[in-house]
Scaffold this motif. Structure first.
Motif, PDB file in Angstrom:
ATOM      1  N   ILE A 224      -9.045  -4.984   4.055  1.00 38.86           N
ATOM      2  CA  ILE A 224      -7.632  -4.641   3.991  1.00 38.86           C
ATOM      3  C   ILE A 224      -6.857  -5.783   3.351  1.00 38.86           C
ATOM      4  O   ILE A 224      -6.954  -6.933   3.776  1.00 38.86           O
ATOM      5  N   ILE A 225      -6.087  -5.470   2.304  1.00 38.49           N
ATOM      6  CA  ILE A 225      -5.237  -6.479   1.683  1.00 38.49           C
ATOM      7  C   ILE A 225      -4.202  -6.921   2.707  1.00 38.49           C
ATOM      8  O   ILE A 225      -3.499  -6.098   3.282  1.00 38.49           O
ATOM      9  N   PRO A 226      -4.081  -8.217   2.975  1.00 38.28           N
ATOM     10  CA  PRO A 226      -3.137  -8.650   4.010  1.00 38.28           C
ATOM     11  C   PRO A 226      -1.693  -8.410   3.607  1.00 38.28           C
ATOM     12  O   PRO A 226      -1.362  -8.344   2.420  1.00 38.28           O
ATOM     13  N   ALA A 227      -0.827  -8.294   4.604  1.00 32.83           N
ATOM     14  CA  ALA A 227       0.589  -8.031   4.334  1.00 32.83           C
ATOM     15  C   ALA A 227       1.213  -9.128   3.493  1.00 32.83           C
ATOM     16  O   ALA A 227       2.099  -8.885   2.688  1.00 32.83           O
ATOM     17  N   SER A 228       0.727 -10.363   3.643  1.00 28.18           N
ATOM     18  CA  SER A 228       1.292 -11.475   2.886  1.00 28.18           C
ATOM     19  C   SER A 228       1.084 -11.339   1.393  1.00 28.18           C
ATOM     20  O   SER A 228       1.821 -11.902   0.596  1.00 28.18           O
ATOM     21  N   ALA A 230       0.461  -8.097  -0.037  1.00 27.12           N
ATOM     22  CA  ALA A 230       0.554  -6.677  -0.396  1.00 27.12           C
ATOM     23  C   ALA A 230       1.600  -6.379  -1.450  1.00 27.12           C
ATOM     24  O   ALA A 230       1.405  -5.560  -2.330  1.00 27.12           O
ATOM     25  N   ALA A 231       2.744  -7.062  -1.409  1.00 34.78           N
ATOM     26  CA  ALA A 231       3.856  -6.685  -2.277  1.00 34.78           C
ATOM     27  C   ALA A 231       3.500  -6.786  -3.755  1.00 34.78           C
ATOM     28  O   ALA A 231       3.864  -5.934  -4.547  1.00 34.78           O
ATOM     29  N   GLY A 232       2.737  -7.801  -4.127  1.00 32.65           N
ATOM     30  CA  GLY A 232       2.442  -7.980  -5.544  1.00 32.65           C
ATOM     31  C   GLY A 232       1.005  -7.707  -5.911  1.00 32.65           C
ATOM     32  O   GLY A 232       0.562  -8.078  -6.984  1.00 32.65           O
ATOM     33  N   THR A 233       0.255  -7.069  -5.033  1.00 32.02           N
ATOM     34  CA  THR A 233      -1.158  -6.834  -5.275  1.00 32.02           C
ATOM     35  C   THR A 233      -1.403  -5.395  -5.696  1.00 32.02           C
ATOM     36  O   THR A 233      -1.077  -4.472  -4.960  1.00 32.02           O
ATOM     37  N   ALA A 234      -1.981  -5.213  -6.866  1.00 32.41           N
ATOM     38  CA  ALA A 234      -2.261  -3.864  -7.349  1.00 32.41           C
ATOM     39  C   ALA A 234      -3.536  -3.339  -6.702  1.00 32.41           C
ATOM     40  O   ALA A 234      -4.446  -4.095  -6.360  1.00 32.41           O
ATOM     41  N   ALA A 235      -3.614  -2.037  -6.542  1.00 31.40           N
ATOM     42  CA  ALA A 235      -4.816  -1.420  -5.999  1.00 31.40           C
ATOM     43  C   ALA A 235      -5.920  -1.430  -7.039  1.00 31.40           C
ATOM     44  O   ALA A 235      -5.666  -1.425  -8.245  1.00 31.40           O
ATOM     45  N   SER A 236      -7.168  -1.470  -6.570  1.00 28.38           N
ATOM     46  CA  SER A 236      -8.318  -1.481  -7.466  1.00 28.38           C
ATOM     47  C   SER A 236      -9.099  -0.180  -7.446  1.00 28.38           C
ATOM     48  O   SER A 236      -9.858   0.096  -8.365  1.00 28.38           O
ATOM     49  N   TYR A 237      -8.945   0.636  -6.387  1.00 28.65           N
ATOM     50  CA  TYR A 237      -9.699   1.877  -6.311  1.00 28.65           C
ATOM     51  C   TYR A 237      -9.044   2.802  -5.293  1.00 28.65           C
ATOM     52  O   TYR A 237      -8.321   2.360  -4.399  1.00 28.65           O
ATOM     53  N   VAL A 238      -9.310   4.100  -5.455  1.00 28.39           N
ATOM     54  CA  VAL A 238      -8.785   5.092  -4.516  1.00 28.39           C
ATOM     55  C   VAL A 238      -9.440   4.869  -3.157  1.00 28.39           C
ATOM     56  O   VAL A 238     -10.660   4.752  -3.055  1.00 28.39           O
ATOM     57  N   GLY A 239      -8.618   4.814  -2.118  1.00 25.00           N
ATOM     58  CA  GLY A 239      -9.139   4.579  -0.777  1.00 25.00           C
ATOM     59  C   GLY A 239      -8.985   3.153  -0.309  1.00 25.00           C
ATOM     60  O   GLY A 239      -9.322   2.835   0.823  1.00 25.00           O
ATOM     61  N   GLY A 243      -2.094  -3.802   4.327  1.00 25.39           N
ATOM     62  CA  GLY A 243      -1.131  -3.918   5.403  1.00 25.39           C
ATOM     63  C   GLY A 243       0.238  -4.225   4.836  1.00 25.39           C
ATOM     64  O   GLY A 243       0.357  -4.845   3.785  1.00 25.39           O
ATOM     65  N   VAL A 244       1.270  -3.779   5.507  1.00 23.90           N
ATOM     66  CA  VAL A 244       2.640  -4.087   5.098  1.00 23.90           C
ATOM     67  C   VAL A 244       3.378  -4.628   6.310  1.00 23.90           C
ATOM     68  O   VAL A 244       3.095  -4.255   7.455  1.00 23.90           O
ATOM     69  N   SER A 245       4.324  -5.512   6.058  1.00 19.46           N
ATOM     70  CA  SER A 245       4.999  -6.196   7.149  1.00 19.46           C
ATOM     71  C   SER A 245       5.989  -5.310   7.886  1.00 19.46           C
ATOM     72  O   SER A 245       6.329  -5.573   9.030  1.00 19.46           O
ATOM     73  N   ASP A 246       6.472  -4.250   7.230  1.00 17.73           N
ATOM     74  CA  ASP A 246       7.521  -3.435   7.843  1.00 17.73           C
ATOM     75  C   ASP A 246       7.117  -1.974   8.024  1.00 17.73           C
ATOM     76  O   ASP A 246       7.949  -1.074   7.996  1.00 17.73           O
ATOM     77  N   GLY A 247       5.820  -1.710   8.170  1.00 15.68           N
ATOM     78  CA  GLY A 247       5.400  -0.328   8.326  1.00 15.68           C
ATOM     79  C   GLY A 247       3.925  -0.224   8.656  1.00 15.68           C
ATOM     80  O   GLY A 247       3.244  -1.229   8.863  1.00 15.68           O
ATOM     81  N   PRO A 248       3.402   0.996   8.694  1.00 21.35           N
ATOM     82  CA  PRO A 248       1.999   1.201   9.066  1.00 21.35           C
ATOM     83  C   PRO A 248       1.051   0.865   7.919  1.00 21.35           C
ATOM     84  O   PRO A 248       1.454   0.664   6.773  1.00 21.35           O
ATOM     85  N   TRP A 257       0.855   4.094  -3.054  1.00 20.73           N
ATOM     86  CA  TRP A 257       0.508   3.676  -1.703  1.00 20.73           C
ATOM     87  C   TRP A 257       1.155   4.658  -0.726  1.00 20.73           C
ATOM     88  O   TRP A 257       2.343   4.934  -0.815  1.00 20.73           O
ATOM     89  N   ALA A 258       0.379   5.190   0.200  1.00 21.70           N
ATOM     90  CA  ALA A 258       0.868   6.149   1.190  1.00 21.70           C
ATOM     91  C   ALA A 258       0.356   5.722   2.553  1.00 21.70           C
ATOM     92  O   ALA A 258      -0.625   4.978   2.659  1.00 21.70           O
ATOM     93  N   PRO A 259       1.017   6.164   3.640  1.00 21.25           N
ATOM     94  CA  PRO A 259       0.518   5.812   4.975  1.00 21.25           C
ATOM     95  C   PRO A 259      -0.951   6.188   5.127  1.00 21.25           C
ATOM     96  O   PRO A 259      -1.356   7.304   4.793  1.00 21.25           O
ATOM     97  N   ALA A 260      -1.736   5.261   5.610  1.00 18.79           N
ATOM     98  CA  ALA A 260      -3.166   5.526   5.755  1.00 18.79           C
ATOM     99  C   ALA A 260      -3.439   6.586   6.807  1.00 18.79           C
ATOM    100  O   ALA A 260      -4.373   7.375   6.688  1.00 18.79           O
ATOM    101  N   TYR A 261      -2.620   6.600   7.832  1.00 16.28           N
ATOM    102  CA  TYR A 261      -2.775   7.572   8.909  1.00 16.28           C
ATOM    103  C   TYR A 261      -1.430   8.256   9.127  1.00 16.28           C
ATOM    104  O   TYR A 261      -0.665   7.888  10.026  1.00 16.28           O
TER     105      TYR A 261
END
Length: 406
Positions: A224-228, A230-239, A243-248, A257-261
């Motif tokens: 899991i990409i840490p919240a610290s 997350a803001a500037g980190t691009a995804a590398s693959y589907v799935g 983590g985000v500091s202000d949400g799930p 990016w969508a809620p995982a659950y």
């Protein structure tokens, strides 16, 4: 010369030479060769790479400090381990009268069997650059390891200020580690040699070579990409998750990016309304919010938990008494226009009275809904009825909650 080497000199290699030069560091370059580079580490553990550090000591003289390295030759030559056990001074010639130049400080290995130089030794040398209006560093000679570029200004000399060491040096050193070790990255990034190779970057990112590129550790191993980050980190693959500091926790869908659950999904109405219909209706009289619905996306488990209920009250029409009746609340579930679950009394939430009016009661029920299509969107709608047209079935504080099961 303080630089020692092993397996170069035809005669005279001492046991001490052999001991101090055995590096054990062979970061693979291919199936038979290794990278040339320097062993990492420092005396106090604060720095990734302090071996063969260089700093200025006089106007035109610098000092190369202790360190160990490996210089890879051709396939047949193999790799040459070298070790500098005491400081080594290097002196630069005076600058050109008109233009600056860039010199190269290198470790040079001489092996007479291959180069016909008549020498079998390793040395720290300066490769002098060509003065130019826009100078460039000279090419490193064969069987050498570049350590530093040094810009020598026009007119620089021992009696004219010399080389400005604070700005003249460019570090070319790159580290190496033993096969399978995690490489502490310094200097330019080089391609990996095999999938599963790891390196630790200067900004604290752990990376894995996937066979074509270096991939950030969370992407490469499913972490899991840490919240610290997350803001500037691009995804590398589907799935991939982050983590985000202000949400799930979030999951990359391939486009966003969508809620995982996702969920729970919830809707309610605090507005009271009634019906005298003896068949199910989704509109209540005196309620402004009609109908009450919830839309949800089915999870991979294909099942959700439904919870619904209301504060119910039965009131007789004026002038009537002794009428038994019930208030019923049920759900209809659609996928698009297809009915997935029809209204059924057996699955309804109910409140009853035997004859005369009773106080309001709160009633709810919880059920499992399974066999859903993962990723499909479903709509849940509340319906209501009374068992007697002369009795108003009131519904207040009505709610529907859908909780996905993961």
């Amino acid at each position: 010369m303080n630089l020692r080497s092993s397996w170069v000199a035809e005669t005279g290699q001492t046991r001490e030479d052999t001991r101090v030069t055995q590096t054990g560091a062979t970061t693979p370059l291919n199936t038979v060769q290794v990278r040339s580079g320097i062993l990492p580490g420092s005396y106090d553990g604060q720095y990734r790479l302090s071996g063969l550090w260089m700093d200025g000591k006089a106007a035109m003289t610098a000092t190369v400090h202790e360190g160990r390295a490996v210089v890879q030759g051709s396939i047949s030559q193999g790799a040459y381990p070298v070790s500098l056990t005491t400081e080594e001074p290097v002196t630069f010639t005076a600058g050109d009268a008109q233009y600056a130049r860039i010199d190269l400080v290198i470790i040079k290995v001489y092996d007479n069997l291959y180069d016909g130089s008549g020498k079998n030794e390793a040395k720290i040398e300066i490769v002098k650059g060509t003065p130019a209006q826009t100078p460039v560093a000279p090419a490193a000679p064969p069987l050498s390891l570049p350590l530093w570029e040094v810009t020598v200004p026009a007119g620089a000399s021992a009696g004219n200020g010399g080389i400005p060491w604070a700005t003249a040096l460019k570090d070319l050193r790159t580290p190496i580690v033993s096969a399978g070790g995690i490489l502490p990255l310094e200097g330019p990034t080089q391609r990996g040699t095999y999938p599963g190779q790891y390196q630790d970057t200067t900004d604290g990112q752990f990376q894995r070579w996937d066979g074509g590129k270096w991939v950030a550790y969370p992407a490469g191993v499913g972490g899991i990409i840490p919240a610290s980050a997350a803001a500037g980190t691009a995804a590398s693959y589907v799935g991939q998750y982050r983590g985000v500091s202000d949400g799930p926790l979030q999951r990359w869908t391939g486009s966003a990016w969508a809620p995982a659950y996702p969920g729970p999904y919830f809707n309610d109405s605090l507005d009271a309304g009634y019906t005298q219909s003896t068949t199910y209706v989704n509109t209540l009289i005196e309620r402004a919010e009609n109908p009450l619905t919830v839309t949800f996306t089915a999870p991979q488990s294909k099942q959700v938990i439904l919870t619904f209920g209301s504060r119910m009250e039965l009131s007789l029409a004026s002038g009537t008494t002794g009428i038994a009746s019930s208030a019923w609340m049920a759900l209809r579930i659609l996928q698009g226009t297809t009915v997935v679950r029809e209204l059924e009394d057996e699955l309804a939430c109910v409140a009853s009275k035997s004859a005369d009016p009773t106080d309001a009661v709160s009633a709810s029920t919880t059920q499992r809904l399974s066999g859903l299509t993962p990723g499909a969107v479903y709509t849940v709608t509340a319906y209501y009825r009374t068992t007697n047209a002369n009795v108003k079935a009131w519904f207040d504080n009505t709610f529907i909650q859908v909780t996905p099961q993961y």
